[in-house]
Design an enzyme around this catalytic site. Structure first.
Site, PDB file in Angstrom:
ATOM      1  N   GLU A   1      19.946   3.665  28.884  1.00 49.92           N
ATOM      2  CA  GLU A   1      19.358   4.149  30.144  1.00 49.92           C
ATOM      3  C   GLU A   1      20.624   4.541  31.103  1.00 49.92           C
ATOM      4  O   GLU A   1      21.482   3.709  31.370  1.00 49.92           O
ATOM      5  CB  GLU A   1      18.581   3.178  30.682  1.00 49.92           C
TER       6      GLU A   1
ATOM      7  N   SER B   1      17.795   5.126  36.942  1.00 50.47           N
ATOM      8  CA  SER B   1      16.285   5.025  37.207  1.00 50.47           C
ATOM      9  C   SER B   1      16.142   5.254  38.678  1.00 50.47           C
ATOM     10  O   SER B   1      17.031   5.346  39.614  1.00 50.47           O
ATOM     11  CB  SER B   1      16.016   3.576  36.838  1.00 50.47           C
TER      12      SER B   1
ATOM     13  N   GLU C   1      24.740 -10.390  35.418  1.00 49.48           N
ATOM     14  CA  GLU C   1      24.159 -10.407  34.002  1.00 49.48           C
ATOM     15  C   GLU C   1      24.579 -11.511  33.230  1.00 49.48           C
ATOM     16  O   GLU C   1      25.822 -11.737  32.903  1.00 49.48           O
ATOM     17  CB  GLU C   1      24.502  -8.963  33.267  1.00 49.48           C
TER      18      GLU C   1
ATOM     19  N   ARG D   1      26.990  -2.620  26.949  1.00 51.84           N
ATOM     20  CA  ARG D   1      26.463  -1.690  28.015  1.00 51.84           C
ATOM     21  C   ARG D   1      26.155  -2.402  29.290  1.00 51.84           C
ATOM     22  O   ARG D   1      25.725  -1.690  30.291  1.00 51.84           O
ATOM     23  CB  ARG D   1      25.129  -0.872  27.377  1.00 51.84           C
ATOM     24  N   HIS D   2      26.692  -3.605  29.352  1.00 52.10           N
ATOM     25  CA  HIS D   2      26.362  -4.267  30.847  1.00 52.10           C
ATOM     26  C   HIS D   2      27.803  -4.566  31.179  1.00 52.10           C
ATOM     27  O   HIS D   2      28.622  -5.155  30.541  1.00 52.10           O
ATOM     28  CB  HIS D   2      25.479  -5.399  30.530  1.00 52.10           C
TER      29      HIS D   2
ATOM     30  N   ARG E   1      27.968   4.294  32.346  1.00 52.14           N
ATOM     31  CA  ARG E   1      26.845   4.546  31.119  1.00 52.14           C
ATOM     32  C   ARG E   1      26.950   6.257  30.886  1.00 52.14           C
ATOM     33  O   ARG E   1      26.985   6.320  29.985  1.00 52.14           O
ATOM     34  CB  ARG E   1      25.501   4.031  31.672  1.00 52.14           C
TER      35      ARG E   1
ATOM     36  N   ARG F   1      25.921  -7.123  39.481  1.00 50.48           N
ATOM     37  CA  ARG F   1      24.827  -7.717  38.702  1.00 50.48           C
ATOM     38  C   ARG F   1      25.377  -9.008  37.720  1.00 50.48           C
ATOM     39  O   ARG F   1      26.242  -8.949  37.249  1.00 50.48           O
ATOM     40  CB  ARG F   1      24.279  -6.904  37.834  1.00 50.48           C
TER      41      ARG F   1
HETATM   42  P1  AMO Z   1      18.794  -0.041  38.339  1.00 48.90           P
HETATM   43  O1  AMO Z   1      18.707  -1.440  38.404  1.00 48.90           O
HETATM   44  O2  AMO Z   1      18.067   0.842  36.943  1.00 48.90           O
HETATM   45  O3  AMO Z   1      18.217   0.902  39.515  1.00 48.90           O
HETATM   46  O4  AMO Z   1      20.193   0.570  38.246  1.00 48.90           O
HETATM   47  C1  AMO Z   1      20.771   1.988  38.162  1.00 48.90           C
HETATM   48  C2  AMO Z   1      21.503   2.439  37.150  1.00 48.90           C
HETATM   49  O5  AMO Z   1      22.919   1.639  37.308  1.00 48.90           O
HETATM   50  C3  AMO Z   1      23.386   1.475  36.142  1.00 48.90           C
HETATM   51  N1  AMO Z   1      23.599  -0.173  36.042  1.00 48.90           N
HETATM   52  C4  AMO Z   1      24.494  -0.954  35.273  1.00 48.90           C
HETATM   53  N2  AMO Z   1      25.519  -0.545  34.431  1.00 48.90           N
HETATM   54  C5  AMO Z   1      26.214  -1.285  33.591  1.00 48.90           C
HETATM   55  N3  AMO Z   1      26.077  -2.489  33.794  1.00 48.90           N
HETATM   56  C6  AMO Z   1      24.839  -3.055  34.529  1.00 48.90           C
HETATM   57  N4  AMO Z   1      24.979  -4.541  34.672  1.00 48.90           N
HETATM   58  C7  AMO Z   1      24.196  -2.140  35.238  1.00 48.90           C
HETATM   59  N5  AMO Z   1      23.078  -2.289  36.020  1.00 48.90           N
HETATM   60  C8  AMO Z   1      22.871  -0.897  36.293  1.00 48.90           C
HETATM   61  C9  AMO Z   1      22.612   1.788  34.894  1.00 48.90           C
HETATM   62  C10 AMO Z   1      21.154   1.894  35.624  1.00 48.90           C
HETATM   63  O6  AMO Z   1      20.234   3.085  35.008  1.00 48.90           O
HETATM   64  N6  AMO Z   1      17.940   0.930  43.026  1.00 48.90           N
HETATM   65  C11 AMO Z   1      17.563   1.213  41.945  1.00 48.90           C
HETATM   66  C12 AMO Z   1      17.828   2.776  41.802  1.00 48.90           C
HETATM   67  C13 AMO Z   1      16.933   3.760  42.583  1.00 48.90           C
HETATM   68  O7  AMO Z   1      15.719   3.686  42.335  1.00 48.90           O
HETATM   69  O8  AMO Z   1      17.402   4.362  43.267  1.00 48.90           O
HETATM   70  C14 AMO Z   1      18.680   0.637  40.774  1.00 48.90           C
HETATM   71  O9  AMO Z   1      19.674  -0.031  41.265  1.00 48.90           O
HETATM   72  O10 AMO Z   1      22.916   3.211  34.580  1.00 48.90           O
END
Ligand code: AMO
Length: 429
Positions: free
Chosen positions: A352, A355, A214, A220-221, A403, A212
């Site tokens: 979070e 999801s 970001e 937390r990212h 997380r 990602r």
């Molecule tokens: P989502 O984008 O919410 O859902 O990502 C799912 C989980 O992945 C973790 N996460 C991260 N952890 C750390 N840094 C980040 N930048 C980051 N981005 C995401 C989080 C998050 O809750 N395809 C959907 C899932 C699905 O519906 O099956 C998805 O990617 O813990």
């Protein structure tokens, strides 16, 4: 013949052993030298009384530099005053690799270091028992996840990480050059795990990297995280929420039972949550948030709002029935109320963790949903085709490993749960 320090006990008094590891500390008292040897599993005191050990071994020990790698052969001696009740009287010391001086980081933790300095020298930082303990728990989390999902009939898969499209919104993509075309690092195995439902795999899981881009550098990212993803056929969002709940409980139990030693080093207890986890709707979440902040319906919950909700609900809970328009295109709206969707986030306090949702499984509705997000269905044709020739209703979720670790180990920064974190400014080590 080589043993770990943790395999030695005072009961082995008189036995000959071979230990390998790092010189954690040298204490030279003139006629007596103590070396503290550290390996993956703990410490051992190597005691060298000048009158007892070979003079050559004694003078070698005196010159050893901290963090050098050694092989030591000697005799176990029960000794109440030594850590763990034993010491080793060495017969032979072999320096396998000498460490340079000065050390960029104090492994004994007597001199504290900032997170950035620690991450710059991560190979040394990871030698610290407290830091390594996080990764021993991480290992157990992943092992118990695999055990649990395999037991439940899931098939482990690996999907491509070099892809042609976004899945979770177009702004957070890392482009890569793929010969004469542009490609991207995958944000999520989403499209592929869904295609495997069309392929008849029924229940799959993947543990792998997600990328990602970001822009914000938060605690937390990460820009490269690890996600546990599942997808299940012939079920809905409720069905996969139950799998998630069961997995969390199973994993917490397993960490609590198997990682006692590491939890003690980290000074945390892992609580095993009760099932079922509390569920609150997005609307109820807004109501709680409104005590401090008015969030218009249809907007995402701010960190402040989540902190308030977390205080009120606490521990593990689900926020369900999110507005369809703020969830990705593949999320299934309720038939009777299409402005909300069969979606959920798993929360721990304000964080979070996961999801998921039931997915749209009808071709026309999916094309329409892709269009409604301003995306071009043609870019998704390889995915859409799998919806034309028989795909079951299905649902799934993605759970962030770092997380999850952060929440159960009460870590302040997600970087602590990653060996070599990638963030907005960090690409090395
Ligand atoms: P989502 O984008 O919410 O859902 O990502 C799912 C989980 O992945 C973790 N996460 C991260 N952890 C750390 N840094 C980040 N930048 C980051 N981005 C995401 C989080 C998050 O809750 N395809 C959907 C899932 C699905 O519906 O099956 C998805 O990617 O813990």
């Amino acid at each position: 013949m080589r043993k770990f320090t943790a395999e030695i006990s005072p009961k082995m008094d008189g036995e000959k052993v071979k230990l390998c590891g790092w010189i954690h500390e040298v204490r030279d008292l003139g006629g007596l030298i103590f070396l503290i040897l550290r390996d993956r599993e703990g410490f051992a005191q190597i005691t060298l009384p000048k009158k007892v050990v070979d003079p050559e071994v004694f003078s070698k020990a005196r010159k050893i530099k901290r963090e050098s790698v050694v092989e030591i052969e000697g005799e176990v001696k029960a000794e109440e005053k030594a850590p763990n009740g034993f010491e080793i009287i060495p017969k032979k010391i072999l320096i396998l690799n000498e460490a340079d001086t000065p050390l960029p980081l104090d492994v004994t933790e007597k001199v504290p270091a900032e997170l950035d300095t620690r991450l710059d020298n991560r190979f040394l930082d990871l030698r610290r028992p407290k830091v390594q303990a996080v990764f021993r728990v991480r290992h157990q989390v992943l092992k118990s996840t695999r055990d649990f999902l395999c037991k439940e009939g899931f098939i482990e898969v690996q999907t491509p990480k070099i892809v042609s499209t976004a899945t979770e919104g177009g702004t957070e993509l890392f482009p890569v050059s793929y010969f004469e075309r542009e490609a991207f690092l995958n944000q999520s195995p989403q499209l592929y795990k869904q295609m495997l439902m069309s392929a008849g795999f029924d229940r799959v899981f993947e543990i792998g990297p997600i990328f990602r881009a970001e822009q914000h550098n938060t605690t937390r990212h990460l820009n490269e995280a690890t996600s546990i993803d599942i997808e299940v056929s012939f079920t809905d969002h409720e069905g996969v929420m139950k799998v998630l709940e069961d997995l969390i409980v199973y994993t917490c139990e397993s960490v609590s039972n198997e990682c006692e030693k590491f939890l003690k080093i980290l000074n945390v207890e892992v609580e095993v949550p009760e099932k079922p986890f509390e569920r609150i709707s997005y609307d109820e979440a807004l109501k709680i948030a409104s005590k401090k902040e008015e969030i218009p319906w249809g907007e995402d919950l701010s960190t402040n709002a989540l902190k308030l909700i977390g205080e009120e609900i606490g521990n593990f809970y689900f926020i369900v029935d999110w507005p369809t328009k703020i969830k990705p295109f593949y999320v299934m709206p309720y038939e009777e109320k299409p402005e909300i969707s069969k979606s959920f986030d798993l929360m721990h306090s304000w964080l979070e963790l996961a999801s998921g949702a039931q997915r749209i499984h009808r071709y026309d509705a999916l094309v329409e949903s892709i269009r409604s997000r301003g995306l071009n269905p043609e870019s998704f044709q390889f995915y859409l085709d799998s919806f034309r020739f028989g795909i079951p209703p299905h649902a799934g979720w993605g759970l962030g490993v770092e997380r999850f670790l952060m929440s159960i180990l009460k870590l302040n920064n997600i970087r602590e749960a990653t060996l070599f974190p990638r963030d907005r400014i960090r690409l090395v080590p």
